[in-house]
Design an enzyme around this catalytic site. Structure first.
Site, PDB file in Angstrom:
ATOM      1  N   TRP A 170     -11.010 -16.516  31.303  1.00 22.25           N
ATOM      2  CA  TRP A 170     -10.351 -15.527  30.448  1.00 22.25           C
ATOM      3  C   TRP A 170     -11.334 -14.837  29.517  1.00 22.25           C
ATOM      4  CZ3 TRP A 170      -6.329 -13.540  32.354  1.00 22.25           C
ATOM      5  CH2 TRP A 170      -5.385 -14.303  33.034  1.00 22.25           C
ATOM      6  N   ASP A 182      -8.354 -14.963  21.457  1.00 18.31           N
ATOM      7  CA  ASP A 182      -7.235 -14.994  22.399  1.00 18.31           C
ATOM      8  C   ASP A 182      -6.653 -16.401  22.329  1.00 18.31           C
ATOM      9  OD1 ASP A 182      -5.548 -15.141  24.559  1.00 18.31           O
ATOM     10  OD2 ASP A 182      -7.035 -14.523  26.061  1.00 18.31           O
ATOM     11  N   LYS A 232       3.270 -18.602  27.352  1.00 19.41           N
ATOM     12  CA  LYS A 232       2.760 -19.971  27.421  1.00 19.41           C
ATOM     13  C   LYS A 232       3.471 -20.849  26.386  1.00 19.41           C
ATOM     14  CE  LYS A 232      -0.285 -18.017  30.196  1.00 19.41           C
ATOM     15  NZ  LYS A 232      -1.501 -17.293  29.916  1.00 19.41           N
TER      16      LYS A 232
HETATM   17  C1  LIG Z   1      -2.314 -16.204  30.520  1.00 16.68           C
HETATM   18  C2  LIG Z   1      -3.521 -15.794  29.748  1.00 16.68           C
HETATM   19  C3  LIG Z   1      -3.954 -14.468  29.713  1.00 16.68           C
HETATM   20  C4  LIG Z   1      -3.281 -13.367  30.490  1.00 16.68           C
HETATM   21  O1  LIG Z   1      -2.065 -13.062  29.932  1.00 16.68           O
HETATM   22  P1  LIG Z   1      -1.199 -11.806  30.469  1.00 16.68           P
HETATM   23  O2  LIG Z   1      -0.007 -11.872  29.578  1.00 16.68           O
HETATM   24  O3  LIG Z   1      -0.887 -12.071  31.905  1.00 16.68           O
HETATM   25  O4  LIG Z   1      -2.002 -10.592  30.269  1.00 16.68           O
HETATM   26  C5  LIG Z   1      -5.064 -14.158  28.953  1.00 16.68           C
HETATM   27  N1  LIG Z   1      -5.713 -15.102  28.252  1.00 16.68           N
HETATM   28  C6  LIG Z   1      -5.332 -16.403  28.265  1.00 16.68           C
HETATM   29  C7  LIG Z   1      -6.103 -17.410  27.474  1.00 16.68           C
HETATM   30  C8  LIG Z   1      -4.227 -16.780  29.012  1.00 16.68           C
HETATM   31  O5  LIG Z   1      -3.826 -18.073  29.030  1.00 16.68           O
END
Ligand SMILES: *Cc1c(COP(=O)(O)O)cnc(C)c1O
Length: 360
Positions: free
Chosen positions: A102, A172, A196
């Site tokens: 990511w 993030d 999540k």
């Molecule tokens: C799931 C995830 C993403 C992507 O998320 P989207 O909502 O599909 O854009 C980005 N960063 C992390 C750490 C994730 O777990």
């Protein structure tokens, strides 16, 4: 069919109490004669939902008043592009710490538009450890420093926000937000896709210091501008109202669990149990350095990968689902977010022990 123990990485488990609460008022919400999904986002009734969600999140995370809380769309992936567009001028350099897939994606997206400087890259350590802080090459002039608090695929979590001096810290937190208390004041900006640890997909939560909203780069269309969204109370256009409402129910549920300190203790215990069992066995293994093991996503491999398929089929038969690892790394992954009860981890541990006894 009863509910399974769902170890999905995302969209992921939502507390049953929350789902039942939503079901009970799905067609007629709170005396309005309609569903929350069917009302104007500018109605008084929806405004109350939106404000309660924000105030509960502020309380849960102890978010200082100097931060705006935004309820956006586009997922974390869209923020990979909007963060550099909003926080850096065209001629400014931005710092990225690379710890897995990511952070790599975030960095590649930023590099399309800005000059990206990679501070350190855990790729040399197979993304199972983080290079020592002393070896990082930080740029004190960077517009911001970006890192991924929890690498959902590799299961590597940076448990403490890194010290990067006066450079605004951007993270993030998609897969670790609300899993424990954090000190929001250490950050310039936090973003997280909801699917999540917050609620259904379609919503992105952002916590951003007001200082970073003062001078939006010129020529940024309002729909891409954090400052414009903040100014409009996240209602510049129609927000994902139902996901926002569901997030509010999850925040209220978290408060009933005793808040982030209490849920953090449960999360730590769930993770420690699982890692302890993996470490004690010669059959299962996890490659991540102990200091960086994720509390939320626990990848593990079997000593005999030819048994992967059988493991998954038998787990499914026991009501343990979504344990297949990400296609890029293989093996297994148990995602054990807030809504995954300790009983799910206990059931997984019992199944793993029995599978090892028969095949180890
Ligand atoms: C799931 C995830 C993403 C992507 O998320 P989207 O909502 O599909 O854009 C980005 N960063 C992390 C750490 C994730 O777990």
């Amino acid at each position: 069919m009863s509910r399974v123990f769902n170890f999905s990485a995302g969209p992921a488990a939502i507390p049953l109490e929350v789902l039942e609460e939503a079901r009970a008022s799905l067609s007629e919400w709170s005396g309005t004669g309609m569903s929350v999904m069917e009302m104007s986002h500018r109605s008084e009734a929806f405004r109350a939902v939106a404000e309660a969600a924000e105030s509960d999140l502020r309380e849960l995370m102890s978010i200082p008043d100097s931060y705006a809380v935004l309820f956006l769309q586009g997922g974390a992936t869209q923020q990979f592009a909007l963060v550099p567009m909003n926080l850096a001028d065209a001629d400014q350099s931005v710092d990225y710490l690379i710890t897995g897939s990511w952070s790599t994606k975030a960095q590649k997206t930023a590099a399309v538009m800005r000059s990206v400087h990679i501070v350190a890259d855990a790729g040399d350590l197979s993304y199972s450890d983080v290079p020592a802080r002393a070896s990082w090459e930080c740029n004190p002039q960077a517009a911001y420093f970006h890192y991924t608090a929890n690498e959902t695929i590799g299961g590597l979590e940076v448990h403490e926000p890194p010290d990067v001096g006066a450079v605004p810290l951007v993270t993030d937190m998609s897969s670790t937000i609300l899993s424990r208390p954090i000190d929001v004041s250490r950050f310039g900006l936090i973003y997280a896709g909801a699917q999540k640890n917050i609620g259904p997909a379609g919503l992105t939560v952002m916590i951003v210091h007001q200082d970073l909203l003062q001078e939006p780069p010129p020529q940024l269309p309002p729909i891409l501008s954090y400052a414009a969204h903040a100014e409009a109370g996240s209602m510049l256009n129609t927000p994902p109202t139902f996901a926002w409402y569901m997030a509010g129910l999850v925040f209220a549920w978290l408060k009933r669990q005793g808040g982030l300190k209490a849920i953090g203790e449960v999360n730590e215990r769930k993770a420690q149990k699982l890692y302890a069992a993996i470490d004690e066995s010669d059959f299962y293994s996890n490659p991540v350095a102990r200091l960086y093991r994720s509390w939320m996503n626990v990848p593990f491999t079997l000593a005999r990968p030819e048994l992967d398929g059988e493991f998954l089929v038998q787990a499914e038969e026991q009501g343990l689902t979504h344990l297949k690892g990400h296609r890029s790394v293989g093996g297994m992954r148990a995602s054990i977010y807030n809504a995954v009860p300790e009983a799910a981890v206990d059931a997984l541990l019992a199944f793993m022990a029995e599978f090892e006894r028969r095949h180890g």
